[in-house]
Design an enzyme around this catalytic site. Sequence first.
Site, PDB file in Angstrom:
ATOM      1  N   CYS A  63      25.733  63.980  -0.791  1.00 55.58           N
ATOM      2  CA  CYS A  63      26.043  65.115   0.081  1.00 55.58           C
ATOM      3  C   CYS A  63      27.396  65.716  -0.286  1.00 55.58           C
ATOM      4  O   CYS A  63      28.451  65.211   0.122  1.00 55.58           O
ATOM      5  CB  CYS A  63      26.039  64.655   1.539  1.00 55.58           C
ATOM      6  SG  CYS A  63      26.500  65.971   2.671  1.00 55.58           S
ATOM      7  N   CYS A 123      29.459  66.857   2.709  1.00 58.97           N
ATOM      8  CA  CYS A 123      30.119  65.789   3.475  1.00 58.97           C
ATOM      9  C   CYS A 123      31.325  65.242   2.710  1.00 58.97           C
ATOM     10  O   CYS A 123      32.360  64.964   3.303  1.00 58.97           O
ATOM     11  CB  CYS A 123      29.169  64.619   3.722  1.00 58.97           C
ATOM     12  SG  CYS A 123      27.496  65.082   4.133  1.00 58.97           S
ATOM     13  N   ASP A 124      31.181  65.057   1.402  1.00 65.44           N
ATOM     14  CA  ASP A 124      32.171  64.269   0.658  1.00 65.44           C
ATOM     15  C   ASP A 124      32.993  65.057  -0.362  1.00 65.44           C
ATOM     16  O   ASP A 124      33.957  64.519  -0.922  1.00 65.44           O
ATOM     17  CB  ASP A 124      31.456  63.116  -0.071  1.00 65.44           C
ATOM     18  CG  ASP A 124      30.736  62.211   0.904  1.00 65.44           C
ATOM     19  OD1 ASP A 124      31.243  62.038   2.030  1.00 65.44           O
ATOM     20  OD2 ASP A 124      29.661  61.688   0.561  1.00 65.44           O
TER      21      ASP A 124
END
Length: 325
Positions: A138, A141-142
């Site tokens: 992701c 997300c990261d």
Amino acid sequence: MKTKCLIIGSGPAGYTAAIYASRANLQPVLIEGPQLGGQLTTTTEVENFPGYPDGVEPFQMMDDMRRQAERFGTTFVSGIVTKVELNTDGSKLKAHKVWVEDTDLYEADAVIIATGASAKYLGIESERTYKGRGVSACATCDGFFYRKKTVAVVGGGDTACEEANYLAGLCEKVYMIVRKPYLRASEIMQQRVLNNPKIEVLFEHNTLQLTGDGKVEGADLVYRKGEPDEQLRHIAINGFFLAIGHHPNTELFAGFLARDAEGYIITDGASTQCFSLPFREGQGVGLPGVFAAGDCADPHYRQAIVAAGSGAKAAIEADKYIKSL
Ligand code: NDP
């Protein structure tokens, strides 16, 4: 708890089913699952959902859908469904049973399954070794953790292109590791990647292993594996992002519902009606009161708008079923 209509999943399919079911006065209960808002919340921007001419941030869109369902009386339960016991004996009077976190039992006349799909991994050992330490599925997300660093994205589809573009906005350099000699993504996404000077596409490359001392520091790749001009190559990277597709989250229903070879729930043609087991192509028997919507039953389109449409269909079919009881 007893309810007329239970919805499992909080992506576009689940929320749309909840909007329709609550407007039909079914007072649905929606179990939100492990990823509130579903898979869409792992992307950066939604540009192709009608009604948002300037695009929309996925969390915003999912929150809008949730509030719309809430407005008409949907009850939300945060938790994960750990077990189901679908009523397979054909008796319309017996409810379907769904357990949340092993302990809370919900009994429902109709169940709408909208559990979506999850990211796939390559299956190499070092991917597990470095999970959370450089390996991610992701970028949204990261990606933040890799500002001004070098990363690789695996895959050649729309997701991979979208993630590579997003990461290029944060990182020093982005490699795309593509196993074929071309990208599978839509033309517009391909152009964005190919015109981005920070992205280098490595066509016909596969990943052999990741290397690094406690965290990802590099990847060993092979170019044209098995061909006479096969070559090994090492790239120095800090992050390794998977974008190679998804598998449907349907294991819970394995003993009750017909699924295809990849695990997608099989539904009755244009309807969202599920089939009971044993299943024979062309001779399926519907499982009363059980409907599937969205990516858990869609190996073809996998689009938020299609998932939302099937969520509406599932709620309409559930309403008709409940009224027949
Ligand atoms: P896709 O299935 O479209 O693409 C997966 C990619 O990963 C392919 O390039 C595939 O290679 C590659 N791949 C699969 N397995 C491996 C492996 N073991 N090793 C290396 N590479 C591998 O998945 P996406 O998630 O990209 O897209 C799913 C659907 O969602 C599509 O319909 C897409 O159009 C849609 N989508 C739309 C978006 C938008 O419109 N904004 C954004 C994101 C997704 P190969 O080509 O060789 O099979």
